[in-house]
Design a protein around this motif. Structure first.
Motif, PDB file in Angstrom:
ATOM      1  N   VAL A 136       0.702  -1.266  -0.076  1.00 43.02           N
ATOM      2  CA  VAL A 136       0.048  -0.136  -0.031  1.00 43.02           C
ATOM      3  C   VAL A 136       0.893   1.337  -0.125  1.00 43.02           C
ATOM      4  O   VAL A 136       2.192   1.240   0.212  1.00 43.02           O
ATOM      5  N   ARG A 153      -9.432  -2.145   3.895  1.00 49.58           N
ATOM      6  CA  ARG A 153      -8.520  -2.336   5.269  1.00 49.58           C
ATOM      7  C   ARG A 153      -8.829  -3.635   5.842  1.00 49.58           C
ATOM      8  O   ARG A 153      -7.760  -4.540   6.496  1.00 49.58           O
ATOM      9  N   SER A 184       0.182  -6.448   5.417  1.00 49.45           N
ATOM     10  CA  SER A 184       0.242  -5.071   4.397  1.00 49.45           C
ATOM     11  C   SER A 184       1.592  -4.324   4.846  1.00 49.45           C
ATOM     12  O   SER A 184       2.088  -4.202   6.109  1.00 49.45           O
ATOM     13  N   TYR A 193      -2.473   5.077   6.160  1.00 52.92           N
ATOM     14  CA  TYR A 193      -1.524   4.092   5.756  1.00 52.92           C
ATOM     15  C   TYR A 193      -0.955   3.460   7.065  1.00 52.92           C
ATOM     16  O   TYR A 193      -0.256   2.532   7.030  1.00 52.92           O
ATOM     17  N   PHE A 236      -6.307   1.676   0.073  1.00 56.27           N
ATOM     18  CA  PHE A 236      -6.511   1.106   1.694  1.00 56.27           C
ATOM     19  C   PHE A 236      -7.240   2.299   2.488  1.00 56.27           C
ATOM     20  O   PHE A 236      -7.483   1.988   3.532  1.00 56.27           O
ATOM     21  N   ILE A 244      -7.933  -6.779   3.761  1.00 57.84           N
ATOM     22  CA  ILE A 244      -6.391  -7.008   3.860  1.00 57.84           C
ATOM     23  C   ILE A 244      -5.847  -7.600   5.177  1.00 57.84           C
ATOM     24  O   ILE A 244      -5.180  -8.271   5.189  1.00 57.84           O
ATOM     25  N   THR A 300      -1.743  -2.600  -4.523  1.00 60.88           N
ATOM     26  CA  THR A 300      -2.795  -1.970  -4.637  1.00 60.88           C
ATOM     27  C   THR A 300      -2.793  -0.465  -4.978  1.00 60.88           C
ATOM     28  O   THR A 300      -1.584   0.139  -5.001  1.00 60.88           O
ATOM     29  N   ALA A 312      -0.818  -0.154   8.459  1.00 54.13           N
ATOM     30  CA  ALA A 312      -0.145  -1.069   7.864  1.00 54.13           C
ATOM     31  C   ALA A 312       0.684  -1.999   8.989  1.00 54.13           C
ATOM     32  O   ALA A 312       0.984  -1.405   9.684  1.00 54.13           O
ATOM     33  N   TRP A 360       3.516  -0.628   3.983  1.00 57.29           N
ATOM     34  CA  TRP A 360       3.375   0.579   3.362  1.00 57.29           C
ATOM     35  C   TRP A 360       4.743   0.965   2.915  1.00 57.29           C
ATOM     36  O   TRP A 360       5.731   1.129   3.665  1.00 57.29           O
TER      37      TRP A 360
END
Ligand code: S3P
Length: 212
Positions: A43, A124, A133, A176, A118, A127, A113, A179, A135
């Motif tokens: 992300v 979210r 995840s 973000y 996100f 995921i 993505t 993540a 970032w």
């Protein structure tokens, strides 16, 4: 380059780690075993390197690489700028949510993505259930420098693309930050970022029980 690993919920405290350079089959095996049938989900903002890093990461781990924007284009039979122009952003976003929900069912894989994906709570959550995840974090000047090379991003077709990037950063970075792993990558070759992601994934799974 700094690496910040957030703990899984109820897990151990976050760690900040130096980047190590040695790759290796053992590290890849440990990551694959921790990942199980889930996905590594990249992300971050436009031009943060998700597609290039994701492709290389997939190669290193022997996993398929999937690009969500490409899959949205295939599903709509239109390019992303065409979807924005003919159907509008809201339509793009609902297609994005649906396509990502579908892609998350098919792991293990590496999934890149689009920058706005996100931001959708539903995405979210999906995921978090099906992936780990990562970032890819960079500052506005770096993103702008990279984004200038291509003109296929509808949100950056403004008089002041760098200002637009800054506004999006203000809105998106707090989200973000949810993540599991944060990789700061200001500049330099994608290989170095991939190396940092591998190191961070290895540390993440070493701290988290398999499948969590
Ligand atoms: C967007 C990012 C793009 C693409 C669309 C919207 C965004 O993907 O999904 O143009 O909202 O940040 P990349 O992040 O791959 O450029």
């Amino acid at each position: 380059m700094t690496t910040l690993i957030s703990p899984p919920v109820d897990g151990p405290a976050p760690v900040t780690g130096a980047v190590e350079t040695e790759a290796g089959p053992q590290r890849a095996e440990a990551i694959l075993s921790g990942l199980g049938d889930r996905l590594v989900v990249l992300v971050g903002m436009m031009a943060s390197g998700k597609t290039s890093v994701g492709r290389l990461l997939g190669q290193k781990l022997g996993l398929p690489f999937v690009d969500a924007d490409h899959e949205i284009e295939v599903a709509a039979n239109m390019s992303v700028p065409e979807i924005f122009a003919h159907r509008g952003e809201a339509n793009f976003r609902s297609g994005e949510r649906r396509v990502i929900a579908r892609l998350l069912q098919a792991g293990p894989a590496v999934l890149a993505t689009g920058g706005g994906a996100f931001m959708a709570e539903e995405t979210r959550r999906a995921i978090a259930e099906r992936g780990v995840s990562v970032w890819l974090k960079a500052d506005a000047a770096t993103l702008h420098r990279r984004a200038r090379r291509r003109s296929n991003r509808p949100l950056l077709q403004t008089d002041d693309p760098e200002g637009t990037i800054r506004k999006l950063i203000d809105l998106r970075y707090p989200v973000y930050a949810e993540a599991n792993i944060v990789i700061e990558s200001e500049d330099g070759p994608h290989e170095a970022t991939v190396e940092a992601v591998l190191t961070a994934l290895h540390a993440y799974f070493a701290k988290a029980p398999a499948g969590s």
